[in-house]
Scaffold this active site. Structure first.
Site, PDB file in Angstrom:
ATOM      1  N   SER A 242      30.073 -55.879  19.544  1.00  0.00           N
ATOM      2  CA  SER A 242      29.433 -56.517  20.709  1.00  0.00           C
ATOM      3  C   SER A 242      30.460 -57.175  21.618  1.00  0.00           C
ATOM      4  O   SER A 242      30.382 -57.043  22.853  1.00  0.00           O
ATOM      5  CB  SER A 242      28.368 -57.524  20.267  1.00  0.00           C
ATOM      6  OG  SER A 242      28.874 -58.432  19.324  1.00  0.00           O
ATOM      7  N   HIS A 272      26.102 -53.504  12.546  1.00  0.00           N
ATOM      8  CA  HIS A 272      26.498 -54.761  13.204  1.00  0.00           C
ATOM      9  C   HIS A 272      25.313 -55.732  13.124  1.00  0.00           C
ATOM     10  O   HIS A 272      24.848 -56.037  12.040  1.00  0.00           O
ATOM     11  CB  HIS A 272      26.950 -54.415  14.630  1.00  0.00           C
ATOM     12  CG  HIS A 272      27.640 -55.499  15.391  1.00  0.00           C
ATOM     13  ND1 HIS A 272      28.187 -56.615  14.801  1.00  0.00           N
ATOM     14  CD2 HIS A 272      27.874 -55.650  16.735  1.00  0.00           C
ATOM     15  CE1 HIS A 272      28.737 -57.392  15.733  1.00  0.00           C
ATOM     16  NE2 HIS A 272      28.550 -56.834  16.911  1.00  0.00           N
ATOM     17  N   HIS A 318      32.706 -56.375   5.258  1.00  0.00           N
ATOM     18  CA  HIS A 318      33.115 -56.732   6.620  1.00  0.00           C
ATOM     19  C   HIS A 318      34.374 -55.969   6.996  1.00  0.00           C
ATOM     20  O   HIS A 318      35.216 -55.704   6.142  1.00  0.00           O
ATOM     21  CB  HIS A 318      33.368 -58.243   6.740  1.00  0.00           C
ATOM     22  CG  HIS A 318      33.363 -58.702   8.157  1.00  0.00           C
ATOM     23  ND1 HIS A 318      34.490 -58.683   8.941  1.00  0.00           N
ATOM     24  CD2 HIS A 318      32.351 -59.138   8.953  1.00  0.00           C
ATOM     25  CE1 HIS A 318      34.170 -59.119  10.144  1.00  0.00           C
ATOM     26  NE2 HIS A 318      32.880 -59.400  10.186  1.00  0.00           N
ATOM     27  N   ARG A 327      30.236 -68.371   7.717  1.00  0.00           N
ATOM     28  CA  ARG A 327      28.930 -68.457   8.390  1.00  0.00           C
ATOM     29  C   ARG A 327      27.803 -68.289   7.366  1.00  0.00           C
ATOM     30  O   ARG A 327      26.730 -68.854   7.503  1.00  0.00           O
ATOM     31  CB  ARG A 327      28.833 -67.382   9.488  1.00  0.00           C
ATOM     32  CG  ARG A 327      29.919 -67.517  10.551  1.00  0.00           C
ATOM     33  CD  ARG A 327      29.920 -66.338  11.511  1.00  0.00           C
ATOM     34  NE  ARG A 327      30.181 -65.078  10.833  1.00  0.00           N
ATOM     35  CZ  ARG A 327      30.114 -63.889  11.402  1.00  0.00           C
ATOM     36  NH1 ARG A 327      29.788 -63.794  12.686  1.00  0.00           N
ATOM     37  NH2 ARG A 327      30.376 -62.784  10.722  1.00  0.00           N
ATOM     38  N   ASP A 373      25.021 -61.998   8.024  1.00  0.00           N
ATOM     39  CA  ASP A 373      23.665 -61.453   8.057  1.00  0.00           C
ATOM     40  C   ASP A 373      22.947 -61.514   6.711  1.00  0.00           C
ATOM     41  O   ASP A 373      21.735 -61.324   6.649  1.00  0.00           O
ATOM     42  CB  ASP A 373      23.707 -59.997   8.545  1.00  0.00           C
ATOM     43  CG  ASP A 373      24.218 -59.895   9.963  1.00  0.00           C
ATOM     44  OD1 ASP A 373      23.800 -60.718  10.798  1.00  0.00           O
ATOM     45  OD2 ASP A 373      25.051 -59.012  10.242  1.00  0.00           O
TER      46      ASP A 373
END
Ligand code: CMX
Length: 435
Positions: A242, A272, A318, A327, A373
């Site tokens: 992105s 993604h 990743h 995160r 995620d």
């Protein structure tokens, strides 16, 4: 106190000089060698981009202008009575490298609220989408349509001087960010609820307004979650799909609206940002198949079943990270504080203890640990936002706050059209055989 635009304007000449001097003195230096594997391997590890807002360390995870996520949680201004940082503050930090004062953040909240209204035709465009059109497609469509309002496109058509590009880029970025709660909220209300959209409360912060439009404004913990969520999903350096897309499209001097909508289309891919939707589906399927409160062995078998059917374990792995994503950890801390007994959170936690071992044994992925995620959906479903198809839209709202600061700097620094060199396989064969 100085506004964001004033603060930025004061910084630009110095940064322009710094880059000019850097290029003049070191422009000819060789940075690294590139292998053919990298060329055929998604350009992994090729150092070739400038991204001011954040740098990703494979072991430590992301730093926003040098600050880790816990640093941001400690240092960025909070809402009155809140404990999580406000994404307004992170936007300020990404753009300027400075931690804003509480007043500066309050003013930014007010400015975004003041710019939040959508043009009527964009509301109608969203309302006319079939509810079966994926929310990310609706999202990107609406952001593209904001092009109609682009100050940059209008100024360019009038022949604006290159040196002034950053000004309308800043204005467009502020406008488009300000309008995202109304776009995202409208899509949610149309697809899953009654189509009624609550008005923006001009005295409130960005995350409250987004939560309120979605229908969760009364729930203080959900609003806090949104503040954290919108802060940590903003930026992950420049090479992810992105961020790179926004920069690439922007390099053609496409407006912030067109650059962001292109980025959202990339975020909508399952490798993604769509992974957060896939994770919740996968966890729910697991729960429905094996139940909760099951043994580690049962989860291990389920993980193998996923892998043996030729699918990825969503939320794990990743391209850059080689440790658990901070995160993920920030969201886990939030869950431990607010929903420690939730059965789905417990399941996610149990998977966290087992999946890295299974993925290591499987032997393919370079990183067997969870990414951002793997956790977000479980938090959202706990508060009643259960429509997994929608989750990537929230990621997209946050990602706008990360990619647009760089686009503004791209304009301020006069970054050129991006144009790497490609060859067909015949040429590559010749090139490498000569080496
Ligand atoms: N489960 C199973 N296999 C995996 C895997 C996972 N979670 N992650 C990687 N692999 C496999 C890859 O598919 C690849 O297999 P092949 O050699 O057969 O093609 C191999 O391991 C090597 O991949 P890698 O170098 O470790 O990972 P990449 O840099 O190519 O891709 C990513 C990174 C995130 C796309 C990948 O780990 C993945 O597909 N993860 C699951 C989807 C996901 O969680 N995406 C979200 C990422 C965060 C975000 O951008 O939002």
């Amino acid at each position: 106190t100085a506004t964001l635009k004033e603060t930025l304007a004061a910084m630009i000449p110095e940064q322009q000089e710094r880059v000019k001097a850097l290029k003049k003195e070191h422009g000819h230096k060789v940075i690294q060698e590139v292998t053919l594997d990298q060329v055929y391997g998604g350009m992994r590890g090729i150092k070739s981009m400038v991204w001011e807002g954040s740098v990703l360390d494979s072991e430590e995870g992301i730093r926003f202008r040098g600050l880790t996520i816990p640093d941001c949680q400690a240092q960025l201004p909070k809402a009155p009575g809140g404990e999580e940082p406000l994404p307004e503050g992170l936007f300020w930090l990404l753009l300027t490298g400075q931690v804003p004062s509480e007043q500066q953040v309050r003013d930014l909240s007010a400015e975004w609220a003041a710019r939040a209204d959508l043009p009527k035709f964009v509301e109608e465009l969203i309302d006319r989408c079939p509810t079966t059109l994926h929310p990310m497609a609706q999202f990107s469509l609406a952001v593209t349509a904001l092009e109609h309002e682009s100050a940059f496109a209008k100024a360019y058509a009038k022949g604006i001087n290159k040196k002034e590009y950053w000004g309308p880029t800043f204005e467009d970025s502020m406008d488009v960010i300000a309008k995202l709660p109304n776009i995202a909220g409208r899509i949610y209300r149309n697809i899953y609820k009654d189509g009624k959209v609550a008005p923006i409360d001009k005295s409130q912060d960005y995350s409250y307004n987004l939560s309120n439009i979605l229908g969760f404004g009364e729930n203080k913990d959900f609003v806090e979650l949104m503040r954290l969520y919108l802060t940590i999903h903003t930026d992950h350096e420049g090479g992810n799909v992105s961020a790179h897309t926004a920069h690439l499209v922007g390099s053609a001097l496409s407006s912030p609206m067109l650059s962001l909508s292109a980025a959202l289309n990339g975020l909508a891919g399952p490798l993604h940002g769509l992974a957060n939707q896939e994770v919740l589906r996968w966890i729910e399927q697991m729960r429905d198949t094996i139940g909760t409160g099951v043994s580690d062995e049962t989860i291990k078998d389920y993980l193998w079943k996923t892998l043996n059917s030729g699918r990825v374990v969503p939320g794990y792995g990743h391209a850059v990270l080689r440790k658990t994503d901070p995160r993920y950890m920030a969201q886990r801390e939030f869950a431990l504080k607010h929903l420690p007994e939730d059965p789905m959170f417990k399941l996610v936690s149990q998977v966290y203890t087992i999946a890295p071992g299974v993925l290591t044994e499987h032997g393919k992925t370079k990183n067997p640990y969870p990414n951002v995620d793997a956790h977000s959906g479980v938090l959202l479903q706990y508060y009643g936002l259960k429509e997994a198809n929608y989750y990537t839209v929230l990621f997209g709202v946050s990602r706008a706050l990360g990619v647009l600061p760089q686009l503004i700097w791209d304009r301020a620094l006069g970054m050129p059209l991006e144009r790497p060199k490609s060859f067909d396989t015949t040429h590559w064969e010749k090139i490498v055989k000569k080496l």
